[in-house]
Write a protein that holds these residues in place. Structure first.
Motif, short mmCIF file in Angstrom:
data_model
loop_
_atom_site.label_atom_id
_atom_site.label_comp_id
_atom_site.label_asym_id
_atom_site.label_seq_id
_atom_site.Cartn_x
_atom_site.Cartn_y
_atom_site.Cartn_z
N ASN A 39 2.42 -2.51 -11.17
CA ASN A 39 1.88 -1.41 -11.17
C ASN A 39 0.42 -1.63 -10.88
O ASN A 39 -0.45 -0.37 -10.56
N SER A 61 -0.27 -2.11 -8.19
CA SER A 61 -0.33 -1.67 -6.51
C SER A 61 -1.25 -0.43 -6.39
O SER A 61 -1.67 -0.15 -5.31
N CYS A 62 -1.56 0.23 -7.44
CA CYS A 62 -2.56 1.30 -7.25
C CYS A 62 -3.73 0.81 -7.03
O CYS A 62 -4.69 1.51 -6.17
N TYR A 78 -5.96 1.65 -3.55
CA TYR A 78 -7.42 2.16 -3.31
C TYR A 78 -8.06 1.38 -2.52
O TYR A 78 -8.90 1.62 -1.65
N LYS A 104 -12.35 8.00 -9.40
CA LYS A 104 -11.12 7.38 -9.12
C LYS A 104 -11.14 6.01 -9.62
O LYS A 104 -9.90 5.30 -9.98
N VAL A 124 -8.09 4.47 -12.16
CA VAL A 124 -7.32 3.43 -11.66
C VAL A 124 -7.49 2.13 -12.77
O VAL A 124 -6.39 1.88 -13.40
N SER A 158 -5.70 3.43 -16.00
CA SER A 158 -3.88 3.37 -15.79
C SER A 158 -3.32 1.83 -15.71
O SER A 158 -2.27 1.52 -16.43
N GLY A 216 1.15 -1.59 -2.16
CA GLY A 216 -0.11 -0.98 -1.88
C GLY A 216 -0.31 -0.94 -0.13
O GLY A 216 -1.10 0.22 0.16
N GLN A 269 1.86 1.60 1.64
CA GLN A 269 1.61 3.01 1.34
C GLN A 269 0.44 3.63 2.06
O GLN A 269 0.39 4.76 2.90
N LEU A 280 -3.37 6.25 -3.19
CA LEU A 280 -3.75 6.33 -4.83
C LEU A 280 -2.90 7.20 -5.45
O LEU A 280 -2.55 6.58 -6.73
N ALA A 309 0.65 6.20 -6.09
CA ALA A 309 0.69 4.98 -6.86
C ALA A 309 0.68 5.18 -8.40
O ALA A 309 1.43 4.69 -9.21
N ILE A 310 -0.33 6.04 -8.76
CA ILE A 310 -0.74 6.25 -10.04
C ILE A 310 0.33 7.33 -10.65
O ILE A 310 0.94 7.08 -11.84
#
Length: 315
Positions: free
Chosen positions: A65, A67-68, A72, A87, A91, A94, A140, A143, A226, A229-230
């Protein structure tokens, strides 16, 4: 390479002209792009399954996780997004929430192991953690590349999302079954046909995967890498609540605290994305107004010049 006749002030207009004049080139580019994206996605997913065999599921979940974070970073590098404090805070909160949920109680199982077993576990965990980190980076990057090259600018179409998702599935079906017999023959990973019960679970998982991938691709096309992903992180506290309701598990206090942190990070990011959308809309409207005002001024200036010329020529 695009000819000069296709170069316009608006890149989207140039892309549309190129699609009309060279459809074969556009189709070839689309299939090559889809094959590369499917390869990146499938290789990252395969590393996730390999990592589960070397380290604990909680650590794989926590690292995956991240990956967020990579989404970014790659958004800043490839999509030229600006670094914004809200932001970054979203991140960080999270990721901390995921780590707290997954790792707060991870040391309790190791107490019952012998010293030799602990040594073996530590030797494998580093390799599994590295695979999980590579997997998170690959997801990431996938995406961001999908957002940059597979999503038209300012054009939102559910048909286009379904079309790209279908192409990804076809590329997986046609190309990426090839490593399976290669891995089986080499002895790296033996292939075995599933029995009836296993096949039922696989088909059920596939149906849920279709729903998940479709929804995720739509979110990726309509928002940002982003945000998508979150948003996926919200499945972690939801999964904990489902386990509590269906299986009757008693959730520890760290689960509630970590889930609250993930939810808080998602809310902060939602507000940041909404504010960016409003600012972008305001900037676009202001630019259009300025352009229309400039056009009116030019037309008025031309009319006044023509009128003055006519006046000078009047006897």
């Amino acid at each position: 390479v695009v000819d000069d006749e296709y170069e316009t002030d608006d890149s989207d207009d140039g892309s549309r002209l190129l699609a009309l004049r060279r459809p074969g080139w556009v189709l070839l580019r689309t299939f090559v792009l889809t094959a590369l994206l499917a390869g990146l996605l499938n290789s990252s997913a395969y590393l996730w399954y390999v990592a589960v065999g070397f380290t604990s599921m909680s650590k794989v979940t926590a690292i995956y996780n991240m990956s967020c974070f990579f989404a970014y970073v790659f958004s800043i590098l490839l999509l030229h997004e600006r670094v914004k404090l809200d932001k970054c805070i979203a991140v960080a909160i999270s990721i901390l929430g995921v780590v707290f949920m997954a790792l707060a109680d991870s040391g309790t199982d190791a107490q019952s192991l012998t010293q030799e077993q602990r040594a073996n576990m530590r030797s494998n965990e580093l390799f599994g953690d590295l695979l999980s980190l590579i997997c998170a980076g690959g997801i990431g990057l996938y995406q961001v590349l999908y957002k940059k090259y597979a999503v038209p600018n300012d054009y939102h179409s559910l048909f286009h999302v379904n079309f790209m998702t279908t192409l990804l599935g076809l590329c997986t079906l046609v190309l990426y079954w090839i490593p399976i017999p290669a891995l089986s023959i080499s002895g790296v990973e033996r292939f075995h046909w599933p029995n009836g019960e296993q096949l039922a679970y696989i088909l059920t998982n596939a149906l849920f995967g279709v729903a998940y991938n479709g929804g995720f691709m739509i979110a990726l096309a309509l928002t940002s890498p982003l945000f998508a992903a979150i948003g996926v992180m919200l499945t972690i506290p939801v999964m904990a609540v489902v386990d509590m309701v269906i299986q009757g598990q008693v959730l520890a206090w760290n689960v509630f605290l970590g889930g609250g942190a993930i939810l808080a990070g998602f809310c902060i990011l939602t507000f940041a994305e909404y504010r960016d959308t409003i600012d972008k809309a305001s900037s676009t409207a202001s630019t259009d107004n300025n352009n229309s005002t400039g056009d009116d001024g030019d037309s008025n200036g031309s009319s006044n010049t023509a009128l003055a010329a006519n006046t000078d020529n009047t006897p």
